[in-house]
Scaffold this active site. Sequence first.
Site, PDB file in Angstrom:
ATOM      1  CG  ASN A 150      40.681  93.939  32.643  1.00 22.14           C
ATOM      2  OD1 ASN A 150      39.729  94.439  32.052  1.00 22.14           O
ATOM      3  ND2 ASN A 150      41.790  94.604  32.928  1.00 22.14           N
ATOM      4  CB  SER A 190      46.901  80.762  33.374  1.00 19.51           C
ATOM      5  OG  SER A 190      48.302  80.851  33.193  1.00 19.51           O
ATOM      6  CE1 TYR A 225      46.723  85.852  33.273  1.00 16.19           C
ATOM      7  CE2 TYR A 225      48.543  84.317  33.644  1.00 16.19           C
ATOM      8  CZ  TYR A 225      47.416  84.693  32.934  1.00 16.19           C
ATOM      9  OH  TYR A 225      46.967  83.908  31.887  1.00 16.19           O
ATOM     10  CE  LYS A 282      43.585  83.989  33.470  1.00 17.41           C
ATOM     11  NZ  LYS A 282      42.398  84.115  32.614  1.00 17.41           N
TER      12      LYS A 282
HETATM   13  N1  LIG Z   1      47.999  82.645  25.179  1.00 14.85           N
HETATM   14  C1  LIG Z   1      48.350  81.749  26.112  1.00 14.85           C
HETATM   15  O1  LIG Z   1      49.330  80.994  25.924  1.00 14.85           O
HETATM   16  C2  LIG Z   1      47.568  81.623  27.384  1.00 14.85           C
HETATM   17  C3  LIG Z   1      46.385  82.328  27.606  1.00 14.85           C
HETATM   18  N2  LIG Z   1      45.677  82.131  28.777  1.00 14.85           N
HETATM   19  C4  LIG Z   1      44.422  82.838  29.014  1.00 14.85           C
HETATM   20  O2  LIG Z   1      43.610  82.777  27.856  1.00 14.85           O
HETATM   21  C5  LIG Z   1      42.883  83.984  27.715  1.00 14.85           C
HETATM   22  C6  LIG Z   1      43.151  84.600  26.335  1.00 14.85           C
HETATM   23  O3  LIG Z   1      44.523  84.868  26.253  1.00 14.85           O
HETATM   24  P1  LIG Z   1      45.170  85.449  24.909  1.00 14.85           P
HETATM   25  O4  LIG Z   1      44.272  85.182  23.773  1.00 14.85           O
HETATM   26  O5  LIG Z   1      46.559  84.982  24.871  1.00 14.85           O
HETATM   27  O6  LIG Z   1      45.183  86.997  25.258  1.00 14.85           O
HETATM   28  P2  LIG Z   1      44.983  88.220  24.246  1.00 14.85           P
HETATM   29  O7  LIG Z   1      45.412  89.451  24.977  1.00 14.85           O
HETATM   30  O8  LIG Z   1      45.571  87.915  22.919  1.00 14.85           O
HETATM   31  O9  LIG Z   1      43.402  88.243  24.087  1.00 14.85           O
HETATM   32  C7  LIG Z   1      42.554  88.665  25.128  1.00 14.85           C
HETATM   33  C8  LIG Z   1      41.367  89.361  24.483  1.00 14.85           C
HETATM   34  O10 LIG Z   1      40.471  89.730  25.532  1.00 14.85           O
HETATM   35  C9  LIG Z   1      40.054  91.067  25.323  1.00 14.85           C
HETATM   36  N3  LIG Z   1      39.775  91.636  26.648  1.00 14.85           N
HETATM   37  C10 LIG Z   1      40.657  91.865  27.650  1.00 14.85           C
HETATM   38  N4  LIG Z   1      40.024  92.374  28.712  1.00 14.85           N
HETATM   39  C11 LIG Z   1      38.706  92.467  28.377  1.00 14.85           C
HETATM   40  C12 LIG Z   1      37.559  92.903  29.053  1.00 14.85           C
HETATM   41  N5  LIG Z   1      37.616  93.398  30.286  1.00 14.85           N
HETATM   42  N6  LIG Z   1      36.363  92.834  28.416  1.00 14.85           N
HETATM   43  C13 LIG Z   1      36.296  92.373  27.150  1.00 14.85           C
HETATM   44  N7  LIG Z   1      37.357  91.945  26.449  1.00 14.85           N
HETATM   45  C14 LIG Z   1      38.551  91.987  27.064  1.00 14.85           C
HETATM   46  C15 LIG Z   1      41.224  91.771  24.621  1.00 14.85           C
HETATM   47  O11 LIG Z   1      40.757  92.877  23.873  1.00 14.85           O
HETATM   48  C16 LIG Z   1      41.770  90.637  23.753  1.00 14.85           C
HETATM   49  O12 LIG Z   1      41.213  90.641  22.455  1.00 14.85           O
HETATM   50  C17 LIG Z   1      43.297  84.904  28.862  1.00 14.85           C
HETATM   51  O13 LIG Z   1      42.332  84.805  29.897  1.00 14.85           O
HETATM   52  C18 LIG Z   1      44.622  84.324  29.301  1.00 14.85           C
HETATM   53  O14 LIG Z   1      44.852  84.568  30.670  1.00 14.85           O
HETATM   54  C19 LIG Z   1      46.104  81.266  29.744  1.00 14.85           C
HETATM   55  C20 LIG Z   1      47.283  80.590  29.588  1.00 14.85           C
HETATM   56  C21 LIG Z   1      48.094  80.706  28.403  1.00 14.85           C
HETATM   57  O1  LIG Z   2      49.039  82.349  31.187  1.00 17.02           O
HETATM   58  C1  LIG Z   2      49.877  82.578  30.329  1.00 17.02           C
HETATM   59  O2  LIG Z   2      50.910  81.705  30.194  1.00 17.02           O
HETATM   60  C2  LIG Z   2      51.720  81.686  29.009  1.00 17.02           C
HETATM   61  C3  LIG Z   2      53.021  80.965  29.376  1.00 17.02           C
HETATM   62  O3  LIG Z   2      53.670  81.665  30.407  1.00 17.02           O
HETATM   63  P1  LIG Z   2      55.193  82.139  30.272  1.00 17.02           P
HETATM   64  O4  LIG Z   2      55.445  82.888  31.539  1.00 17.02           O
HETATM   65  O5  LIG Z   2      55.996  80.876  30.171  1.00 17.02           O
HETATM   66  O6  LIG Z   2      55.285  82.950  29.012  1.00 17.02           O
HETATM   67  C4  LIG Z   2      51.979  83.117  28.533  1.00 17.02           C
HETATM   68  O7  LIG Z   2      52.755  83.102  27.342  1.00 17.02           O
HETATM   69  C5  LIG Z   2      50.632  83.797  28.300  1.00 17.02           C
HETATM   70  O8  LIG Z   2      50.802  85.126  27.847  1.00 17.02           O
HETATM   71  C6  LIG Z   2      49.881  83.846  29.600  1.00 17.02           C
HETATM   72  O9  LIG Z   2      48.576  84.337  29.389  1.00 17.02           O
END
Ligand SMILES: NC(=O)C1=CN([C@@H]2O[C@H](COP(=O)(O)OP(=O)(O)OC[C@H]3O[C@@H](n4cnc5c(N)ncnc54)[C@H](O)[C@@H]3O)[C@@H](O)[C@H]2O)C=CC1
Ligand SMILES: O=C1O[C@H](COP(=O)(O)O)[C@@H](O)[C@H](O)[C@H]1O
Length: 262
Positions: free
Chosen positions: A90, A115, A152, A156
């Site tokens: 992914n 990330s 993970y 990234k």
């Molecule tokens: N939420 C956070 O605090 C952080 C998020 N990120 C990065 O931001 C991005 C989004 O994270 P979130 O919104 O929290 O995750 P999330 O899991 O809420 O959203 C990810 C979305 O991507 C879709 N998805 C996953 N694999 C897929 C694929 N192969 N093809 C098409 N769609 C796919 C899922 O269906 C989901 O709707 C990720 O890449 C994550 O690593 C990075 C650091 C922190």
């Molecule tokens: O990359 C990400 O980082 C946030 C923060 O990390 P954590 O280990 O302190 O929770 C995480 O919440 C998020 O799911 C992840 O995609």
Amino acid sequence: MDDPVLLTGAGGRVGQAILNGIGDAHEWRLLDREPLSSDRLPAGVDEDDVIVADVTDDEEMAEAMAGVGAVVHLAGDPRPEAPWNSVLENNIDGTQTVFETAVEAGVEKVAFASSNHAVSAYETDARTPEMYRTDDDYRLDGTELPRPGNLYGVSKAAGETLGRYYHDAEDLSVVCVRIGNLTEGHPPRNYERGQAMWLSYRDCAHLFDRCIRADYDYEIVYGISDNERKYYAIDRAKEVLGYDPQDDSAAYTLGGDPIEES
Ligand SMILES: NC(=O)C1=CN([C@@H]2O[C@H](COP(=O)(O)OP(=O)(O)OC[C@H]3O[C@@H](n4cnc5c(N)ncnc54)[C@H](O)[C@@H]3O)[C@@H](O)[C@H]2O)C=CC1
Ligand SMILES: O=C1O[C@H](COP(=O)(O)O)[C@@H](O)[C@H](O)[C@H]1O
């Protein structure tokens, strides 16, 4: 002109934070492998602009990229504990497919959701928990080498390196945003690390708006709010993107309640 903007992973937390904040600011093409319910779509996006596809599928991605000016690439497995087979498919394969199909379609720029975990091994026992606190001046600024704390994070760092390659080889503009910890309404509760890297919903939307609008070559920036407690510098995001964050986790107690001003 950078519109239309292809947003991958549109149905997830970061995607929804972006659409809630700047849903009316761009012409969107929204992509997710899960169908997006109507409450997840900003007004004005019609069904033709909503694509159910997997970012690892190069034919579906080539179709999704047609006519696009900019891509915000969020789709992937966001779990710090995700197993290798999932991040390989992914996050690494999916991100390579996004960059490759973007170049083939003549897209100008890609903002990639990296990330904090690409560099989380800098948080050594000797530095923590002091580095999470206001009186500590330890800072990462995006010029340091990746130092992932898990597989993970490795995925990234690989995405950032793919971005570097597609910039150098194909002249694609790429910004890698090392997102901290996105939570809605208040910083993560009772979690010093999370508070030092808090990214509020409105700052998240504004930051990615700047990624869509600004001009850059290849950049790595940190995606956090203007937290008084921080160990990531946001100077580069301010300078290159014009990022102007409004929130600060220090305006909340450790438990996540707003501190009333007297
Ligand atoms: N939420 C956070 O605090 C952080 C998020 N990120 C990065 O931001 C991005 C989004 O994270 P979130 O919104 O929290 O995750 P999330 O899991 O809420 O959203 C990810 C979305 O991507 C879709 N998805 C996953 N694999 C897929 C694929 N192969 N093809 C098409 N769609 C796919 C899922 O269906 C989901 O709707 C990720 O890449 C994550 O690593 C990075 C650091 C922190
Ligand atoms: O990359 C990400 O980082 C946030 C923060 O990390 P954590 O280990 O302190 O929770 C995480 O919440 C998020 O799911 C992840 O995609």
